[in-house]
Design an enzyme around this catalytic site. Structure first.
Site, PDB file in Angstrom:
ATOM      1  CB  SER A 144      -0.886  -0.044   0.833  1.00  0.00           C
ATOM      2  OG  SER A 144      -1.445   1.257   1.651  1.00  0.00           O
ATOM      3  CE1 TYR A 157      -4.240  -1.801   5.138  1.00  0.00           C
ATOM      4  CE2 TYR A 157      -2.690   0.055   4.699  1.00  0.00           C
ATOM      5  CZ  TYR A 157      -4.001  -0.853   4.094  1.00  0.00           C
ATOM      6  OH  TYR A 157      -3.741  -1.142   2.897  1.00  0.00           O
TER       7      TYR A 157
HETATM    8  P1  NAI Z   1     -11.233  -6.671   0.155  1.00  0.00           P
HETATM    9  O1  NAI Z   1     -12.047  -6.661   2.287  1.00  0.00           O
HETATM   10  O2  NAI Z   1     -12.182  -6.332  -0.805  1.00  0.00           O
HETATM   11  O3  NAI Z   1     -10.209  -8.140  -0.518  1.00  0.00           O
HETATM   12  C1  NAI Z   1      -9.845  -8.735   0.396  1.00  0.00           C
HETATM   13  C2  NAI Z   1     -10.298  -9.751   1.276  1.00  0.00           C
HETATM   14  O4  NAI Z   1      -9.230 -10.696   1.787  1.00  0.00           O
HETATM   15  C3  NAI Z   1     -11.392 -10.422   1.368  1.00  0.00           C
HETATM   16  O5  NAI Z   1     -12.466 -11.799   0.747  1.00  0.00           O
HETATM   17  C4  NAI Z   1     -10.963 -10.760   3.159  1.00  0.00           C
HETATM   18  O6  NAI Z   1     -11.877 -12.134   3.373  1.00  0.00           O
HETATM   19  C5  NAI Z   1      -9.566 -12.204   2.638  1.00  0.00           C
HETATM   20  N1  NAI Z   1      -9.668 -12.168   3.509  1.00  0.00           N
HETATM   21  C6  NAI Z   1      -8.974 -11.128   4.932  1.00  0.00           C
HETATM   22  N2  NAI Z   1      -8.130 -11.986   6.270  1.00  0.00           N
HETATM   23  C7  NAI Z   1      -8.011 -12.929   5.277  1.00  0.00           C
HETATM   24  C8  NAI Z   1      -7.158 -14.241   5.747  1.00  0.00           C
HETATM   25  N3  NAI Z   1      -6.536 -14.590   6.956  1.00  0.00           N
HETATM   26  N4  NAI Z   1      -7.184 -15.172   5.175  1.00  0.00           N
HETATM   27  C9  NAI Z   1      -7.233 -14.940   3.819  1.00  0.00           C
HETATM   28  N5  NAI Z   1      -7.827 -14.411   3.527  1.00  0.00           N
HETATM   29  C10 NAI Z   1      -8.494 -13.208   3.882  1.00  0.00           C
HETATM   30  O7  NAI Z   1     -10.487  -5.977   0.281  1.00  0.00           O
HETATM   31  P2  NAI Z   1      -9.407  -4.772  -0.391  1.00  0.00           P
HETATM   32  O8  NAI Z   1      -9.091  -3.847  -0.209  1.00  0.00           O
HETATM   33  O9  NAI Z   1      -9.219  -5.840  -1.862  1.00  0.00           O
HETATM   34  O10 NAI Z   1      -7.468  -5.586  -0.240  1.00  0.00           O
HETATM   35  C11 NAI Z   1      -6.570  -5.938  -1.028  1.00  0.00           C
HETATM   36  C12 NAI Z   1      -4.920  -5.609  -1.038  1.00  0.00           C
HETATM   37  O11 NAI Z   1      -5.759  -4.399  -0.445  1.00  0.00           O
HETATM   38  C13 NAI Z   1      -5.320  -5.933   0.713  1.00  0.00           C
HETATM   39  O12 NAI Z   1      -3.812  -5.902   0.572  1.00  0.00           O
HETATM   40  C14 NAI Z   1      -4.942  -4.597   1.264  1.00  0.00           C
HETATM   41  O13 NAI Z   1      -3.944  -3.742   2.049  1.00  0.00           O
HETATM   42  C15 NAI Z   1      -4.585  -3.665   0.183  1.00  0.00           C
HETATM   43  N6  NAI Z   1      -4.455  -2.572   0.063  1.00  0.00           N
HETATM   44  C16 NAI Z   1      -6.228  -1.498  -0.589  1.00  0.00           C
HETATM   45  C17 NAI Z   1      -7.079  -0.396  -0.285  1.00  0.00           C
HETATM   46  C18 NAI Z   1      -8.331   0.289  -0.538  1.00  0.00           C
HETATM   47  O14 NAI Z   1      -7.644   0.899  -0.402  1.00  0.00           O
HETATM   48  N7  NAI Z   1      -9.018  -0.727  -0.166  1.00  0.00           N
HETATM   49  C19 NAI Z   1      -4.990   0.501  -0.588  1.00  0.00           C
HETATM   50  C20 NAI Z   1      -4.147   0.422  -0.722  1.00  0.00           C
HETATM   51  C21 NAI Z   1      -3.970  -1.056  -0.527  1.00  0.00           C
END
Ligand code: NAI
Length: 320
Positions: A144, A157
């Site tokens: 991120s 985070y």
């Molecule tokens: P999201 O919540 O839509 O997708 C993340 C997925 O990871 C979810 O389906 C969740 O159930 C799964 N997950 C969570 N904990 C888990 C575990 N212990 N084992 C297996 N699966 C697990 O969120 P998003 O935003 O798509 O996140 C993806 C990546 O992007 C993350 O690493 C996040 O930190 C990063 N990110 C997100 C930003 C944002 O603005 N949403 C900005 C910068 C980075």
């Protein structure tokens, strides 16, 4: 890597947001995809989409902090597709907001456990298998922009993301001789479901110092994520970055100014004169933030939702 046809792609967090975007884009590019996620409902929804597309996608329900289950998932991939993946995406992540001085051990253990521990589990599980398979490949970790600086209201985070940014550079150097490329995607703002992270927090790590409720989750979605980049568009940018064998991948065309400003901050913080200059910049930034919290600003509603506050009962945290 330029040719994705027939390659096996293992995507953590593949049931939602950035991971689901990657699953769509790399499946379209000809990959056989494995999506893993802790949320069964996310996997079911994603699989309904891929079934309709008649895409070759396999789902595994996995908590990636569970090392034994992770190894079993890796075995399952080899059973289903006959090979370890050539593409690994460490994408799953969670977030929690609240004053750093209110943080509990459990706030750190949960967020760092998933965002850093989950990445380590992915690397230690798959790197030896990928090397032994001798087919080369590419590994991407989603960090991120938050990994490039400290944040007083999302410290675990930012700290975990900083660690994976650093870790990926080490793996980038170490895996080159094996023909395995490494990239670190550093997004800002994705239109995803990350505001629902607290729903996946394990019972054993429930003790938080932060105020978290339906209201704070709703606020986060509106204030930070709804206007973010579409996950499919982000995955297309990532694909281009992988094709170019880039270590760091940003979602904007010219990240140079932001990166230079960022390193200038560190340079400023390392001399007495610079400290004064940086403090002034920070004061101006806080003023801007205060404006943004006004009725029309993007942070409107934060106070009403109780967002970014300590939970009730924590009596040492100042209302700043
Ligand atoms: P999201 O919540 O839509 O997708 C993340 C997925 O990871 C979810 O389906 C969740 O159930 C799964 N997950 C969570 N904990 C888990 C575990 N212990 N084992 C297996 N699966 C697990 O969120 P998003 O935003 O798509 O996140 C993806 C990546 O992007 C993350 O690493 C996040 O930190 C990063 N990110 C997100 C930003 C944002 O603005 N949403 C900005 C910068 C980075």
């Amino acid at each position: 890597m330029k040719d994705f046809k027939g390659k096996v792609a293992f995507i953590t967090g593949g049931g939602s947001g950035a991971g689901l975007g990657q699953a769509k884009v790399f499946s379209e590019a000809g990959c056989k995809v494995v999506i893993v996620d802790i949320r069964k409902d996310h996997l079911d929804e994603a699989m309904a989409y891929f079934k309709e597309k008649k895409a070759e996608v396999h789902a595994i329900h996995l908590d990636l902090t569970d090392r034994k289950a992770y190894a079993e998932a890796a075995d399952e991939v080899e059973k289903v597709y006959g090979t370890p993946p050539q593409l690994l995406f460490n994408t799953a992540g969670v977030n929690a907001f609240g004053p750093v001085e209110a943080s509990t051990f459990e706030d750190f253990d949960w967020v760092i456990g998933v965002n850093l521990g989950g990445v380590i589990n992915g690397m230690v599980t798959f790197v030896p298998r990928m090397i032994k398979a001798g087919k080369g490949g590419h590994i991407t970790t989603v960090a991120s922009w938050g990994g490039f600086m400290g944040f007083a209201n999302t410290a675990p985070y930012a700290c975990a993301k900083a660690a994976v940014v650093n870790l990926m550079e080490s793996y980038y150097m170490g895996l080159k001789p094996y023909g395995i490329g490494v990239s670190c995607l550093c997004p800002i703002g994705i239109n995803s479901n990350i505001h629902e992270s607290p729903l996946t927090r394990p019972e054993s790590l429930k003790n938080t110092g932060y105020n978290v409720s339906e209201k704070t989750m709703e606020y986060e979605k509106k204030a930070f994520y709804e206007s973010g980049i579409d996950p499919v568009d982000l995955a297309k940018i990532l694909k281009k970055g992988i094709e170019n064998e880039q270590l760091y991948i940003f979602q904007f065309d010219d990240p140079e100014k932001m990166l230079r400003d960022n390193y200038e901050r560190i340079i400023n913080y390392s001399t007495p004169e610079g400290m004064k200059m940086q403090e002034e910049l920070e004061r101006k930034r806080r003023e801007e933030m205060a404006k943004m919290s006004g009725d029309a600003g993007p942070m409107a509603g934060a106070a009403e939702a109780g967002w970014g506050k300590a939970r009730e009962g924590i009596d040492w945290v100042k209302d700043k």
